[in-house]
Scaffold this active site. Structure first.
Site, PDB file in Angstrom:
ATOM      1  N   GLU A 190      -9.663 -10.453  -7.307  1.00 26.72           N
ATOM      2  CA  GLU A 190      -8.738  -9.334  -7.138  1.00 26.72           C
ATOM      3  C   GLU A 190      -7.563  -9.431  -8.121  1.00 26.72           C
ATOM      4  OE1 GLU A 190      -9.881  -8.790  -2.404  1.00 26.72           O
ATOM      5  OE2 GLU A 190      -7.870  -9.481  -2.920  1.00 26.72           O
TER       6      GLU A 190
ATOM      7  N   ASN B 171      -1.777   0.317   6.799  1.00 29.98           N
ATOM      8  CA  ASN B 171      -1.219  -0.928   7.329  1.00 29.98           C
ATOM      9  C   ASN B 171      -0.366  -1.716   6.332  1.00 29.98           C
ATOM     10  OD1 ASN B 171      -3.291  -1.791   5.790  1.00 29.98           O
ATOM     11  ND2 ASN B 171      -4.386  -2.906   7.392  1.00 29.98           N
TER      12      ASN B 171
ATOM     13  N   LYS C 245       0.827  -1.207   0.000  1.00 28.87           N
ATOM     14  CA  LYS C 245       0.000   0.000   0.000  1.00 28.87           C
ATOM     15  C   LYS C 245       0.870   1.271   0.000  1.00 28.87           C
ATOM     16  CE  LYS C 245      -3.826  -2.317   2.394  1.00 28.87           C
ATOM     17  NZ  LYS C 245      -4.774  -2.220   3.543  1.00 28.87           N
TER      18      LYS C 245
ATOM     19  N   HIS D  63      -1.978  -5.453   1.665  1.00 32.14           N
ATOM     20  CA  HIS D  63      -3.271  -6.133   1.529  1.00 32.14           C
ATOM     21  C   HIS D  63      -3.038  -7.613   1.270  1.00 32.14           C
ATOM     22  CE1 HIS D  63      -7.301  -7.117   0.007  1.00 32.14           C
ATOM     23  NE2 HIS D  63      -6.681  -7.780  -0.950  1.00 32.14           N
TER      24      HIS D  63
ATOM     25  N   TYR E 149     -12.670  -1.769  -2.963  1.00 30.32           N
ATOM     26  CA  TYR E 149     -13.110  -1.818  -1.556  1.00 30.32           C
ATOM     27  C   TYR E 149     -14.626  -1.655  -1.411  1.00 30.32           C
ATOM     28  CZ  TYR E 149      -8.297  -1.954   0.093  1.00 30.32           C
ATOM     29  OH  TYR E 149      -6.996  -2.340   0.355  1.00 30.32           O
TER      30      TYR E 149
HETATM   31  P1  IDP Z   1      -7.748  -6.611   6.120  1.00 26.09           P
HETATM   32  O1  IDP Z   1      -6.974  -5.711   5.169  1.00 26.09           O
HETATM   33  O2  IDP Z   1      -6.902  -7.094   7.254  1.00 26.09           O
HETATM   34  O3  IDP Z   1      -8.469  -7.724   5.412  1.00 26.09           O
HETATM   35  P2  IDP Z   1     -10.343  -5.303   6.344  1.00 26.09           P
HETATM   36  O4  IDP Z   1     -11.213  -5.358   7.563  1.00 26.09           O
HETATM   37  O5  IDP Z   1     -10.759  -6.096   5.154  1.00 26.09           O
HETATM   38  O6  IDP Z   1      -8.857  -5.688   6.816  1.00 26.09           O
HETATM   39  O7  IDP Z   1     -10.223  -3.765   5.960  1.00 26.09           O
HETATM   40  C1  IDP Z   1      -9.675  -3.385   4.696  1.00 26.09           C
HETATM   41  C2  IDP Z   1      -8.730  -2.224   4.916  1.00 26.09           C
HETATM   42  O8  IDP Z   1      -9.476  -1.103   5.382  1.00 26.09           O
HETATM   43  C3  IDP Z   1      -7.674  -2.444   6.011  1.00 26.09           C
HETATM   44  O9  IDP Z   1      -6.561  -3.166   5.561  1.00 26.09           O
HETATM   45  C4  IDP Z   1      -7.323  -1.021   6.382  1.00 26.09           C
HETATM   46  O10 IDP Z   1      -6.439  -0.401   5.439  1.00 26.09           O
HETATM   47  C5  IDP Z   1      -8.699  -0.338   6.290  1.00 26.09           C
HETATM   48  N1  IDP Z   1      -9.358  -0.323   7.603  1.00 26.09           N
HETATM   49  C6  IDP Z   1      -9.962  -1.365   8.249  1.00 26.09           C
HETATM   50  N2  IDP Z   1     -10.462  -1.010   9.430  1.00 26.09           N
HETATM   51  C7  IDP Z   1     -10.188   0.318   9.565  1.00 26.09           C
HETATM   52  C8  IDP Z   1     -10.466   1.287  10.590  1.00 26.09           C
HETATM   53  O11 IDP Z   1     -11.058   0.991  11.639  1.00 26.09           O
HETATM   54  N3  IDP Z   1     -10.014   2.561  10.351  1.00 26.09           N
HETATM   55  C9  IDP Z   1      -9.352   2.933   9.212  1.00 26.09           C
HETATM   56  N4  IDP Z   1      -9.082   2.039   8.227  1.00 26.09           N
HETATM   57  C10 IDP Z   1      -9.489   0.764   8.394  1.00 26.09           C
HETATM   58 MG    MG Z   2     -10.016  -7.683   4.035  1.00 19.07          MG
END
Ligand code: IDP
Ligand code: MG
Length: 139
Positions: free
Chosen positions: A128, A114, A11, A117, A51
């Site tokens: 994807e 984070n 990312k 992905h 997304y």
């Molecule tokens: P994942 O990437 O671990 O599968 P998901 O719940 O699918 O997590 O969420 C997709 C992406 O959305 C996350 O990787 C992160 O970048 C963002 N995200 C998820 N939860 C939050 C939040 O509470 N605040 C801000 N961004 C979030």
């Molecule tokens: Mg996810």
């Protein structure tokens, strides 16, 4: 039987912070082979579509803005049990909860920014991968 391919994106924060090479090395050292890879930048429409599943969540706007804020690396990876093994390698969504030795533990800035992905199912890995790559770009 679980599939042998997953899809990843390094990312914008990972690229911006200079972690691209180290993360790719961790992925290869963990036994994944690279079937497709591209350095690119998501348009707003692409990020919204990618997304879409999160469109009702409060962080959706922030997520789209962040994912379009700079270039990413998109890749299709191959390994036995690819989806689950890659989720284990990247760690929990929030780096504060990610296990020691995981990519997010080392390199993620926050739950939103984070670093990486990883697909959450074989079905989504296939969807994807096709979102980013033509068949002729997968080796
Ligand atoms: P994942 O990437 O671990 O599968 P998901 O719940 O699918 O997590 O969420 C997709 C992406 O959305 C996350 O990787 C992160 O970048 C963002 N995200 C998820 N939860 C939050 C939040 O509470 N605040 C801000 N961004 C979030
Ligand atoms: Mg996810």
């Amino acid at each position: 039987m679980s599939g042998n391919r997953t899809f990843t994106m390094l990312k914008p924060d990972a690229i911006e912070n200079g972690h691209m090479g180290k993360i790719i090395d961790m992925i290869i050292q963990a036994g994944f082979s690279i079937k497709a890879m591209k350095y690119t930048r998501l348009s707003e429409d692409q990020a919204k579509a990618f997304y879409e599943v999160h469109s009702e969540r409060p962080f959706y706007g922030e997520l789209v803005e962040y994912m379009t804020s700079g270039p990413i690396v998109a890749a299709i990876l191959e390994k036995d049990n690819a989806v689950a093994d890659f989720r284990a390698l990247i760690g929990a969504t929030d780096p504060a909860e990610a296990a020691e030795g995981t990519i997010r533990k080392y390199y993620a800035e926050s739950k939103g920014r984070n670093a990486v992905h990883g697909s959450d199912s074989d079905e989504n890995a296939a969807i994807e991968g096709k979102f980013h790559f033509a068949d002729s770009e997968v080796f």
